[in-house]
Write an enzyme that holds these catalytic residues in place. Structure first.
Site, PDB file in Angstrom:
ATOM      1  N   ASP A 155      37.106  39.356  35.788  1.00 22.97           N
ATOM      2  CA  ASP A 155      36.043  39.532  36.773  1.00 22.97           C
ATOM      3  C   ASP A 155      35.755  41.012  37.003  1.00 22.97           C
ATOM      4  O   ASP A 155      34.817  41.361  37.708  1.00 22.97           O
ATOM      5  CB  ASP A 155      36.359  38.823  38.093  1.00 22.97           C
ATOM      6  CG  ASP A 155      37.605  39.352  38.787  1.00 22.97           C
ATOM      7  OD1 ASP A 155      38.332  40.185  38.196  1.00 22.97           O
ATOM      8  OD2 ASP A 155      37.880  38.918  39.922  1.00 22.97           O
TER       9      ASP A 155
ATOM     10  N   SER B  69      44.782  38.140  38.741  1.00 28.69           N
ATOM     11  CA  SER B  69      43.825  39.186  38.378  1.00 28.69           C
ATOM     12  C   SER B  69      44.492  40.320  37.601  1.00 28.69           C
ATOM     13  O   SER B  69      45.018  40.118  36.513  1.00 28.69           O
ATOM     14  CB  SER B  69      43.131  39.691  39.644  1.00 28.69           C
ATOM     15  OG  SER B  69      42.072  40.555  39.347  1.00 28.69           O
TER      16      SER B  69
ATOM     17  N   ASP C 157      41.788  38.517  34.564  1.00 30.37           N
ATOM     18  CA  ASP C 157      40.934  37.332  34.717  1.00 30.37           C
ATOM     19  C   ASP C 157      39.470  37.645  34.448  1.00 30.37           C
ATOM     20  O   ASP C 157      38.608  36.797  34.651  1.00 30.37           O
ATOM     21  CB  ASP C 157      41.107  36.696  36.099  1.00 30.37           C
ATOM     22  CG  ASP C 157      40.556  37.536  37.236  1.00 30.37           C
ATOM     23  OD1 ASP C 157      40.457  38.770  37.075  1.00 30.37           O
ATOM     24  OD2 ASP C 157      40.227  36.971  38.294  1.00 30.37           O
TER      25      ASP C 157
END
Length: 446
Positions: A244, A102, A242
């Site tokens: 998100d 992430s 990533d």
């Protein structure tokens, strides 16, 4: 939560080359996950990753583990985490796997899973995978071994999905800076906005395997802010490695955090009579969000920190919108997990329908001064939080703030840190109490 050895709040994560983030562990993890999630003839999983150099190594190891369990694998290459979640459902795969740490630096990596429904795994399923990790790896018969193939059109499928969540006809006339953090969205993010008609200035779109999240993206907002001001853009979109998570910058260079994004989307859904259930934040959500939603007549609930807990509370309460100040926004009426591109498109939809800019829309919520201090720890963080001196310091800080604010002490679920958070309606008071409390935590560690 069940006691777990490897899984944290967002899968398995750590420093590359150190347990558990080693290739031999990844192989065993793929085998165990294959046995639990995809056991059966012809079962298929998909694997996506971000742009870290170590992703090649872990991709190969996981592929071998799944093959040993008799599971077929589709390799997606670099693709945002929510893209993997979407394609898991769209391709009717038994599971989706993401290789990413992430927002962490390149030297970290991790593995997280989605079930066939595109949602993150429950604690119980993760515990079943962990139990198998303690057993010897048993390879299926040679004729039953799984195979792997590259799915070349994965980015295009995800781009079309994202575009479909935008509520208006196009983005014509808007100039948008897109910072992909040299991460998984470096190709798909600019394409989504360009194909909807926006003029896009892409930055953070040249990954080399080592520069992911480095002085760019949602954890380093200076780059997108500077680009917005230099180019006269209408707004900036900053993703993490990533994709998100998403944070925004308005035309004046002001940062719009996840709490404000959640407020803007919630107010737009309310105006359309399309909002159901409470809006869900976390223990870290700004008090200003709670008060702004209250003024709209919208109920607000707090979950433990971590998108998995936001999702659990949404499911149990019947809610559809939730998120974290870090920019992890969940719109369950559009997708099954936090998606930086989808949440940005929901804000853009609200802008178009209101005929207003991002600066004007965000003005409806006042952010209370909030200070977060991360204190590095060695060993068990929970023991430090239970120390009498730390608990007394927390009690005194809460008493000092009274009804004007609040205090939160917690151990990070992804990094060896104790997070000290204080917020109130007074910036000086917030800073004083946060520094005092962080000093008490540091003294307990020394």
């Amino acid at each position: 939560m069940l006691s777990r050895r490897y899984f944290g709040t967002d899968g398995v994560r750590g420093r590359v080359g150190r347990a558990p983030m080693t290739p031999d562990f990844a192989l065993k993890l793929g085998w165990a996950a294959g046995r639990v999630l995809a056991n059966g003839s012809g079962a298929r999983v998909i694997i996506g990753k971000d742009t870290r150099r170590s992703g090649y190594m872990f991709e190969s190891a996981l592929e071998a583990g799944f093959a040993a369990a008799g599971v077929e694998v589709d390799l997606l290459g670099p693709l945002p985490t929510p893209g993997v979640a979407y394609l898991t459902r769209a391709l009717r795969a038994r599971a989706g796997v993401v290789i990413s740490a992430s927002h962490n630096p390149h030297h970290d990596n991790g593995v997280k899973f989605f079930g066939a429904d595109g949602a993150k795994l429950s604690d119980e399923i993760e515990a079943r995978i962990e139990a198998l990790l303690e057993e010897p790896l048993q390879c299926v018969e040679p004729a039953q071994l799984g195979r792997a193939r590259r799915l070349e059109d994965a980015p295009g499928r995800y781009i079309e999905f994202c575009k479909g969540t935008y509520g208006e006809r196009n983005l014509n006339g808007l100039k948008i800076v897109v910072d992909a953090a040299h991460g998984a969205a470096y190709r798909v993010a600019p394409a989504v906005f360009e194909e909807l008609g926006a003029q896009v200035i892409a930055i953070g779109d040249r990954p080399n395997g080592l520069n992911i999240n480095a002085d760019c993206g949602s954890t380093h907002m200076a780059a997108v802010r500077e680009a917005v001001l230099q180019t006269g853009a209408d707004l900036g979109v900053a993703l993490d490695g990533d994709a998100d998570r998403c944070l925004l910058v308005d035309r004046l260079g002001n940062e719009i955090d996840g709490d404000q994004i959640l407020f803007i989307i919630a107010r737009a859904r309310l105006a359309e009579q399309a909002l159901r259930g409470p809006v869900v934040g976390t223990l870290m959500s700004n008090l200003g969000l709670e008060h702004a939603l209250r003024d709209l007549g919208v109920s607000f609930a707090r979950a433990k920190v971590g998108d998995r807990y936001v999702m659990e509370l949404l499911a149990s309460s019947g809610g559809m919108l939730g998120g974290e100040a870090s920019g992890h926004t969940i719109c369950l009426d559009k997708t099954t997990t936090g998606d930086g591109l989808v949440s940005a498109l929901q804000v853009l939809t609200a802008m178009r329908r209101a005929g207003a800019g991002l600066h004007e829309l965000s003005a409806g919520m006042r952010r209370y001064p909030q200070l977060l201090i991360n204190v590095p720890v060695q060993g068990e963080a929970a023991a430090v939080l239970k120390a009498p001196a730390v608990q007394e310091a927390e009690r005194l800080a809460s008493a000092s703030l009274g009804a004007r604010g609040r205090v939160l002490l917690r151990a990070s679920g992804t990094e060896p840190l104790i997070r000290v958070m204080v917020e109130s309606d007074d910036e000086a008071l917030t800073r004083t109490e946060a520094q005092r409390l962080a000093a008490a935590v540091q003294a307990a560690l020394d």
